[in-house]
Design an enzyme around this catalytic site. Structure first.
Site, PDB file in Angstrom:
ATOM      1  N   HIS A  26      56.737  44.517  49.238  1.00 34.65           N
ATOM      2  CA  HIS A  26      58.054  45.105  49.032  1.00 34.65           C
ATOM      3  C   HIS A  26      57.996  46.509  49.602  1.00 34.65           C
ATOM      4  O   HIS A  26      57.123  47.291  49.202  1.00 34.65           O
ATOM      5  CB  HIS A  26      58.393  45.168  47.536  1.00 34.65           C
ATOM      6  N   ASP A  45      68.547  40.825  41.767  1.00 31.19           N
ATOM      7  CA  ASP A  45      67.221  40.236  41.916  1.00 31.19           C
ATOM      8  C   ASP A  45      66.756  39.478  40.680  1.00 31.19           C
ATOM      9  O   ASP A  45      65.756  39.842  40.051  1.00 31.19           O
ATOM     10  CB  ASP A  45      66.187  41.311  42.308  1.00 31.19           C
ATOM     11  N   TYR A  91      53.598  44.131  43.163  1.00 30.17           N
ATOM     12  CA  TYR A  91      54.948  44.668  43.389  1.00 30.17           C
ATOM     13  C   TYR A  91      55.150  46.051  42.781  1.00 30.17           C
ATOM     14  O   TYR A  91      56.203  46.648  42.913  1.00 30.17           O
ATOM     15  CB  TYR A  91      56.033  43.691  42.946  1.00 30.17           C
ATOM     16  N   HIS A 148      67.085  37.514  47.412  1.00 32.03           N
ATOM     17  CA  HIS A 148      67.262  38.938  47.696  1.00 32.03           C
ATOM     18  C   HIS A 148      68.377  39.189  48.710  1.00 32.03           C
ATOM     19  O   HIS A 148      69.207  40.072  48.501  1.00 32.03           O
ATOM     20  CB  HIS A 148      65.957  39.554  48.218  1.00 32.03           C
ATOM     21  N   HIS A 184      65.767  35.594  40.020  1.00 31.65           N
ATOM     22  CA  HIS A 184      65.613  34.297  40.682  1.00 31.65           C
ATOM     23  C   HIS A 184      66.049  33.155  39.769  1.00 31.65           C
ATOM     24  O   HIS A 184      65.838  33.216  38.563  1.00 31.65           O
ATOM     25  CB  HIS A 184      64.153  34.062  41.067  1.00 31.65           C
ATOM     26  N   GLU A 194      59.321  42.431  53.098  1.00 30.78           N
ATOM     27  CA  GLU A 194      60.235  41.498  52.438  1.00 30.78           C
ATOM     28  C   GLU A 194      61.641  42.087  52.383  1.00 30.78           C
ATOM     29  O   GLU A 194      61.819  43.275  52.117  1.00 30.78           O
ATOM     30  CB  GLU A 194      59.730  41.183  51.012  1.00 30.78           C
ATOM     31  N   GLU A 198      59.682  30.836  44.574  1.00 24.78           N
ATOM     32  CA  GLU A 198      59.336  31.845  43.552  1.00 24.78           C
ATOM     33  C   GLU A 198      60.332  31.688  42.413  1.00 24.78           C
ATOM     34  O   GLU A 198      60.894  32.660  41.919  1.00 24.78           O
ATOM     35  CB  GLU A 198      59.456  33.254  44.124  1.00 24.78           C
ATOM     36  N   ARG A 212      50.319  43.989  38.802  1.00 24.16           N
ATOM     37  CA  ARG A 212      50.596  45.371  38.414  1.00 24.16           C
ATOM     38  C   ARG A 212      49.695  46.359  39.154  1.00 24.16           C
ATOM     39  O   ARG A 212      49.730  47.557  38.889  1.00 24.16           O
ATOM     40  CB  ARG A 212      50.421  45.558  36.893  1.00 24.16           C
ATOM     41  N   HIS A 248      50.668  38.019  48.448  1.00 23.69           N
ATOM     42  CA  HIS A 248      51.737  38.949  48.075  1.00 23.69           C
ATOM     43  C   HIS A 248      51.100  40.192  47.456  1.00 23.69           C
ATOM     44  O   HIS A 248      50.298  40.092  46.538  1.00 23.69           O
ATOM     45  CB  HIS A 248      52.687  38.262  47.082  1.00 23.69           C
ATOM     46  N   HIS A 293      61.102  33.121  51.357  1.00 22.84           N
ATOM     47  CA  HIS A 293      60.999  32.909  49.917  1.00 22.84           C
ATOM     48  C   HIS A 293      62.236  32.135  49.512  1.00 22.84           C
ATOM     49  O   HIS A 293      63.362  32.628  49.655  1.00 22.84           O
ATOM     50  CB  HIS A 293      60.963  34.251  49.172  1.00 22.84           C
ATOM     51  N   ASP A 297      63.755  36.654  51.730  1.00 26.90           N
ATOM     52  CA  ASP A 297      63.876  36.078  50.393  1.00 26.90           C
ATOM     53  C   ASP A 297      65.341  35.710  50.189  1.00 26.90           C
ATOM     54  O   ASP A 297      66.218  36.575  50.249  1.00 26.90           O
ATOM     55  CB  ASP A 297      63.415  37.121  49.359  1.00 26.90           C
TER      56      ASP A 297
HETATM   57 ZN    ZN Z   1      62.745  38.856  43.726  1.00 29.46          ZN
HETATM   58 FE    FE Z   2      60.408  37.183  47.135  1.00 32.68          FE
HETATM   59 FE    FE Z   3      58.354  39.590  46.638  1.00 32.34          FE
END
Ligand code: ZN
Ligand code: FE
Ligand code: FE
Length: 380
Positions: free
Chosen positions: A107, A224, A70, A179, A226, A142, A256, A37, A67, A211, A176
């Site tokens: 991202h 989105d 996000y 994605h 997963h 990404e 992921e 976060r 990473h 990913h 990804d």
């Molecule tokens: Zn995702």
């Molecule tokens: Fe990803």
């Molecule tokens: Fe990501």
């Protein structure tokens, strides 16, 4: 060798991640550079890092993919949020120099009614401020699913960002699978076309990581969510084909998927086991080479070998190029019924004639020809 890992918790430090990776048979891994976060990062423990680097080196665990949180939005309309993203990423990149030569993924952001063009400019501005000529980390954009107003839902948007960045030799792309599927790229039924499109628009040499996720939603859903491999709409057969594709097989793959450590271990074992059927793969390889061949017809074994020879010779003649041929495995694959003695002979004598210091010989690996960049070709 398949380079596979998953997203690991960094809460217990670097050495703990290396231990977790080993436990689940991963030879690479991803982690959040700080609390997902955002907010402050923990102070770096140099002793932990030093031991971690020794452990990962000894056990051939690499590359590490950090990473970014996000919640960062480098293209927010609010200058304070853009500034926060810029400062956080700059700090992440400074920290990453303690584990040099790895990858950092983020991202691109959400433009929220400003339009993708404005978003793209803000993201490029941020990268132009934080990338340093001497940094050793490659920063990856990404591919996004296009939920809400996400930037990076098409290869064109990513390319537009890359083109606006001065130090773009430091930039790459992380694809990804969930994605791109949600964004509408059909990697299940039209994988070759998607890869060719990526190559045409961005260039395959920019692709540095995958990913590996299934998707809970159908093609083009822009959602989105997963799924575990084989439990979503992309499906296991298509994901297996993807990890074995000659243009992708050398990349690191990061799961992921919704899993705990034990779940990841199972998934990694499953995907490492798929191996793939050699004969199927050789057929696939032939079709792939055929598609790339100017005549667009299906190649015979001899044509495939001469096609490989031509490509290799082109690359060898370029300055600063490298060619790697995993001869042992390649010949073993040729001999596994799909190729005749004559064809095997043709390739053996071709390899025998390559007496240049640019050719490295390795003992094992997958079968295929890989372009790592314009001046690097890899055959195995
Ligand atoms: Zn995702
Ligand atoms: Fe990803
Ligand atoms: Fe990501």
């Amino acid at each position: 060798m398949l380079r596979i890992g998953c997203h690991l918790s960094s809460s217990k430090g670097y050495c703990a991640m290396a231990k977790d990776a080993l436990k689940i048979h991963a030879n690479t891994f991803q982690y959040f550079s700080r609390n997902p976060r955002g907010g402050n990062a923990k102070a770096l423990d140099q002793e932990d890092i030093a031991r971690f680097l020794v452990e990962t080196d000894k056990n051939d665990i690499h590359p590490f993919l950090a990473h970014a949180p996000y919640t960062l939005n480098g293209c927010s309309a609010d200058p304070a949020l853009r500034d926060f993203a810029r400062r956080t990423m700059a700090d992440d990149l400074a920290r990453l120099e303690f584990t040099p030569g790895n990858l950092y993924n983020f991202h691109p952001g959400s433009h929220v009614r400003q339009g993708a063009d404005v978003g793209i400019s803000y993201i490029a501005d941020m990268l132009n401020e934080i990338l340093k000529p001497d940094q050793t980390t490659t920063v990856l954009l990404e591919t996004m699913s296009g939920k809400g107003s996400e930037v990076g839902r098409t290869f064109e948007e990513l390319k537009a960002i890359i083109d606006k960045v001065g130090l773009n030799s430091q930039l790459g792309v992380c694809l990804d699978t969930c994605h791109v599927w949600d964004a509408g790229y059909d990697i299940a039924d039209h994988l070759d076309e998607v890869i060719s499109e990526f190559d045409r628009i961005i260039g395959l040499d920019r692709l540095k990581a995958i990913h590996l996720n299934d998707s809970l939603n159908p093609l083009g859903a822009h959602k989105d969510r997963h799924a575990r491999l084989g439990e979503g709409h992309i499906g296991l057969t298509s994901l297996k084909r993807l990890i074995n594709h000659p243009a992708l097989a050398h990349l690191p793959f990061y799961l992921e998927t919704p899993n705990d450590l034990a779940g990841y271990a199972k998934e990694i074992d499953m995907i490492s086991d798929v191996g793939y059927n050699h004969l199927d793969y050789i057929k696939y390889m032939r079709n792939w080479a055929s598609a790339a061949h100017p005549n667009q017809t299906e190649l015979t074994g001899l044509q495939l070998i001469s096609w490989l020879e031509t490509r290799i010779k082109e690359v060898i003649n370029l300055p600063n190029s490298t060619v790697t041929i995993e001869t042992g495995r390649f010949l073993k694959n040729l001999k596994e019924k799909a190729f005749s003695n004559e064809e095997v002979q043709a390739f053996t004598s071709f390899v025998g004639n390559l007496t240049t210091e640019k050719v490295n010989n390795l003992a094992a690996g997958l079968f295929g020809i890989y372009y790592r960049s314009e001046t690097e070709v890899y055959v195995r």
